[in-house]
Design a protein around this motif. Sequence first.
Motif, PDB file in Angstrom:
ATOM      1  N   ASN A  49       5.706  39.021  19.033  1.00 32.38           N
ATOM      2  CA  ASN A  49       5.859  37.842  18.668  1.00 32.38           C
ATOM      3  C   ASN A  49       5.242  38.037  16.948  1.00 32.38           C
ATOM      4  O   ASN A  49       5.149  39.281  16.563  1.00 32.38           O
ATOM      5  N   PHE A  50       5.691  37.206  15.870  1.00 29.79           N
ATOM      6  CA  PHE A  50       5.574  37.703  14.817  1.00 29.79           C
ATOM      7  C   PHE A  50       4.495  38.025  14.278  1.00 29.79           C
ATOM      8  O   PHE A  50       4.749  39.254  13.446  1.00 29.79           O
ATOM      9  N   LYS A  51       3.541  37.514  13.899  1.00 31.20           N
ATOM     10  CA  LYS A  51       2.563  37.874  14.015  1.00 31.20           C
ATOM     11  C   LYS A  51       1.912  39.745  14.841  1.00 31.20           C
ATOM     12  O   LYS A  51       1.509  40.050  13.518  1.00 31.20           O
ATOM     13  N   ASP A  52       3.163  39.622  16.121  1.00 33.14           N
ATOM     14  CA  ASP A  52       2.343  41.286  16.375  1.00 33.14           C
ATOM     15  C   ASP A  52       3.399  41.604  15.330  1.00 33.14           C
ATOM     16  O   ASP A  52       2.405  43.020  14.538  1.00 33.14           O
ATOM     17  N   PHE A  53       4.911  41.552  15.330  1.00 30.25           N
ATOM     18  CA  PHE A  53       5.438  41.983  14.464  1.00 30.25           C
ATOM     19  C   PHE A  53       4.940  41.982  12.690  1.00 30.25           C
ATOM     20  O   PHE A  53       4.982  43.584  12.609  1.00 30.25           O
ATOM     21  N   VAL A  54       4.475  41.502  12.448  1.00 27.36           N
ATOM     22  CA  VAL A  54       3.881  41.829  10.916  1.00 27.36           C
ATOM     23  C   VAL A  54       2.589  42.853  11.030  1.00 27.36           C
ATOM     24  O   VAL A  54       2.634  43.475  10.070  1.00 27.36           O
ATOM     25  N   ALA A  55       1.846  42.337  11.964  1.00 22.64           N
ATOM     26  CA  ALA A  55       1.043  43.373  12.199  1.00 22.64           C
ATOM     27  C   ALA A  55       1.143  44.683  12.161  1.00 22.64           C
ATOM     28  O   ALA A  55       0.650  46.152  11.755  1.00 22.64           O
ATOM     29  N   PHE A  56       2.919  45.133  13.576  1.00 25.44           N
ATOM     30  CA  PHE A  56       3.363  46.912  13.578  1.00 25.44           C
ATOM     31  C   PHE A  56       3.281  47.285  12.469  1.00 25.44           C
ATOM     32  O   PHE A  56       3.079  47.916  12.004  1.00 25.44           O
ATOM     33  N   LEU A  57       3.781  46.505  11.641  1.00 28.00           N
ATOM     34  CA  LEU A  57       5.072  46.490   9.773  1.00 28.00           C
ATOM     35  C   LEU A  57       3.928  46.924   8.988  1.00 28.00           C
ATOM     36  O   LEU A  57       3.532  48.187   7.897  1.00 28.00           O
ATOM     37  N   SER A  58       2.647  46.299   9.300  1.00 28.16           N
ATOM     38  CA  SER A  58       1.633  46.407   8.215  1.00 28.16           C
ATOM     39  C   SER A  58       0.999  47.693   8.496  1.00 28.16           C
ATOM     40  O   SER A  58       0.701  48.463   7.249  1.00 28.16           O
ATOM     41  N   ALA A  59       0.829  48.639  10.003  1.00 28.91           N
ATOM     42  CA  ALA A  59       0.234  50.108  10.206  1.00 28.91           C
ATOM     43  C   ALA A  59       1.507  51.034   8.497  1.00 28.91           C
ATOM     44  O   ALA A  59       1.069  52.594   8.495  1.00 28.91           O
ATOM     45  N   PHE A  60       2.401  50.844   8.142  1.00 25.74           N
ATOM     46  CA  PHE A  60       3.691  51.496   7.841  1.00 25.74           C
ATOM     47  C   PHE A  60       3.146  51.500   5.591  1.00 25.74           C
ATOM     48  O   PHE A  60       3.821  51.921   4.953  1.00 25.74           O
ATOM     49  N   GLY A  61       2.593  49.907   5.363  1.00 28.34           N
ATOM     50  CA  GLY A  61       1.768  50.013   4.106  1.00 28.34           C
ATOM     51  C   GLY A  61       1.063  50.537   3.652  1.00 28.34           C
ATOM     52  O   GLY A  61       0.248  51.865   3.909  1.00 28.34           O
ATOM     53  N   ALA A  62       1.410  50.845   1.948  1.00 22.95           N
ATOM     54  CA  ALA A  62       0.572  51.342   1.313  1.00 22.95           C
ATOM     55  C   ALA A  62      -1.613  51.640   1.841  1.00 22.95           C
ATOM     56  O   ALA A  62      -2.076  52.557   1.428  1.00 22.95           O
ATOM     57  N   LYS A  63      -1.367  49.925   1.975  1.00 24.06           N
ATOM     58  CA  LYS A  63      -2.491  49.793   2.252  1.00 24.06           C
ATOM     59  C   LYS A  63      -3.915  49.618   3.754  1.00 24.06           C
ATOM     60  O   LYS A  63      -4.454  49.821   3.434  1.00 24.06           O
ATOM     61  N   ALA A  64      -3.000  50.350   4.293  1.00 22.38           N
ATOM     62  CA  ALA A  64      -3.392  50.952   5.753  1.00 22.38           C
ATOM     63  C   ALA A  64      -4.173  51.910   5.500  1.00 22.38           C
ATOM     64  O   ALA A  64      -3.793  52.479   4.806  1.00 22.38           O
ATOM     65  N   THR A  65      -4.934  51.628   6.799  1.00 24.05           N
ATOM     66  CA  THR A  65      -5.393  52.880   6.859  1.00 24.05           C
ATOM     67  C   THR A  65      -5.602  54.325   7.740  1.00 24.05           C
ATOM     68  O   THR A  65      -4.484  53.973   7.937  1.00 24.05           O
ATOM     69  N   VAL A  66      -5.664  55.069   7.418  1.00 21.95           N
ATOM     70  CA  VAL A  66      -5.585  56.370   8.194  1.00 21.95           C
ATOM     71  C   VAL A  66      -5.714  56.337   9.593  1.00 21.95           C
ATOM     72  O   VAL A  66      -4.551  56.257  10.270  1.00 21.95           O
ATOM     73  N   PRO A  67      -6.649  55.655  10.100  1.00 20.86           N
ATOM     74  CA  PRO A  67      -6.666  55.302  11.414  1.00 20.86           C
ATOM     75  C   PRO A  67      -6.256  54.787  11.883  1.00 20.86           C
ATOM     76  O   PRO A  67      -5.252  54.365  12.735  1.00 20.86           O
ATOM     77  N   GLN A  68      -5.299  53.662  11.044  1.00 20.83           N
ATOM     78  CA  GLN A  68      -4.542  52.206  11.527  1.00 20.83           C
ATOM     79  C   GLN A  68      -3.033  52.890  11.689  1.00 20.83           C
ATOM     80  O   GLN A  68      -2.537  52.492  12.500  1.00 20.83           O
ATOM     81  N   LYS A  69      -2.801  53.848  10.999  1.00 18.49           N
ATOM     82  CA  LYS A  69      -1.772  54.569  10.807  1.00 18.49           C
ATOM     83  C   LYS A  69      -0.971  55.759  12.405  1.00 18.49           C
ATOM     84  O   LYS A  69      -0.712  55.318  13.167  1.00 18.49           O
ATOM     85  N   ILE A  70      -2.748  56.153  12.714  1.00 17.81           N
ATOM     86  CA  ILE A  70      -2.764  57.321  13.135  1.00 17.81           C
ATOM     87  C   ILE A  70      -2.586  56.293  14.568  1.00 17.81           C
ATOM     88  O   ILE A  70      -2.008  56.843  15.908  1.00 17.81           O
ATOM     89  N   GLU A  71      -3.083  54.906  14.808  1.00 17.20           N
ATOM     90  CA  GLU A  71      -3.087  54.197  15.952  1.00 17.20           C
ATOM     91  C   GLU A  71      -1.124  53.836  16.257  1.00 17.20           C
ATOM     92  O   GLU A  71      -1.126  54.082  17.562  1.00 17.20           O
ATOM     93  N   VAL A  72      -0.649  53.820  15.307  1.00 11.51           N
ATOM     94  CA  VAL A  72       0.861  53.738  15.852  1.00 11.51           C
ATOM     95  C   VAL A  72       1.087  54.533  16.592  1.00 11.51           C
ATOM     96  O   VAL A  72       2.423  54.672  16.934  1.00 11.51           O
ATOM     97  N   ILE A  73       0.707  56.073  15.206  1.00 10.20           N
ATOM     98  CA  ILE A  73       1.216  56.665  16.112  1.00 10.20           C
ATOM     99  C   ILE A  73       1.387  57.107  17.513  1.00 10.20           C
ATOM    100  O   ILE A  73       1.569  58.113  18.350  1.00 10.20           O
ATOM    101  N   PHE A  74      -0.093  57.217  18.174  1.00 12.90           N
ATOM    102  CA  PHE A  74      -0.880  57.341  19.088  1.00 12.90           C
ATOM    103  C   PHE A  74       0.354  56.386  19.943  1.00 12.90           C
ATOM    104  O   PHE A  74       0.650  56.845  20.889  1.00 12.90           O
ATOM    105  N   LYS A  75       0.683  54.859  19.653  1.00 15.00           N
ATOM    106  CA  LYS A  75       1.083  54.491  20.084  1.00 15.00           C
ATOM    107  C   LYS A  75       2.895  54.995  20.741  1.00 15.00           C
ATOM    108  O   LYS A  75       3.800  54.133  22.074  1.00 15.00           O
ATOM    109  N   VAL A  76       3.259  55.409  20.168  1.00 14.70           N
ATOM    110  CA  VAL A  76       4.784  56.094  19.756  1.00 14.70           C
ATOM    111  C   VAL A  76       4.493  56.963  21.286  1.00 14.70           C
ATOM    112  O   VAL A  76       5.654  57.483  21.687  1.00 14.70           O
ATOM    113  N   TYR A  77       3.563  57.954  21.261  1.00 15.51           N
ATOM    114  CA  TYR A  77       3.495  59.059  22.246  1.00 15.51           C
ATOM    115  C   TYR A  77       2.490  58.352  23.011  1.00 15.51           C
ATOM    116  O   TYR A  77       2.937  59.193  24.778  1.00 15.51           O
TER     117      TYR A  77
END
Length: 137
Positions: A49-77
């Motif tokens: 849904n839109f809310k989850d899509f925006v949350a997903f995109l936020s992991a690629f933003g400059a303000k995202a923490t390293v653990p948030q970015k790693i969580e997205v990478i984890f989900k890719v794997y």
Amino acid sequence: MGSASSMLTQYDIEEVQQHSNHLYEFLSVPEFAMNPLSQRLLKMVDGLNFKDFVAFLSAFGAKATVPQKIEVIFKVYDSDCNGKVTFNDLIEVLRDLTGSFMSDKQREEVLSQLMREAGYTRESSLLLDDFIKVHLC
């Protein structure tokens, strides 16, 4: 942000949902189409849904923490979404990334060595916490 004028109306939400049905059009963007992980990323956002899509995109933003970015990478794997990354999951991603530049035997040798160096075996399953630990070392 947060004021009533920035709230989405029901019409806006329906329009965004209509556009989200065309996610595969991202493949027409050359930079995205050339990304060997593009299909995996599309699979991750398909049906959000839109809310989850925006949350997903936020992991690629400059303000995202390293653990948030790693969580997205984890989900890719974690392509089967079982909360674990196995040797086979890692091999699949490595295959996507290397294409014909490496043989299956080379991939397995490299990944086996990497897993040993990180203190894991081929039979190990990495959870998100393990994945964060490995990536932060």
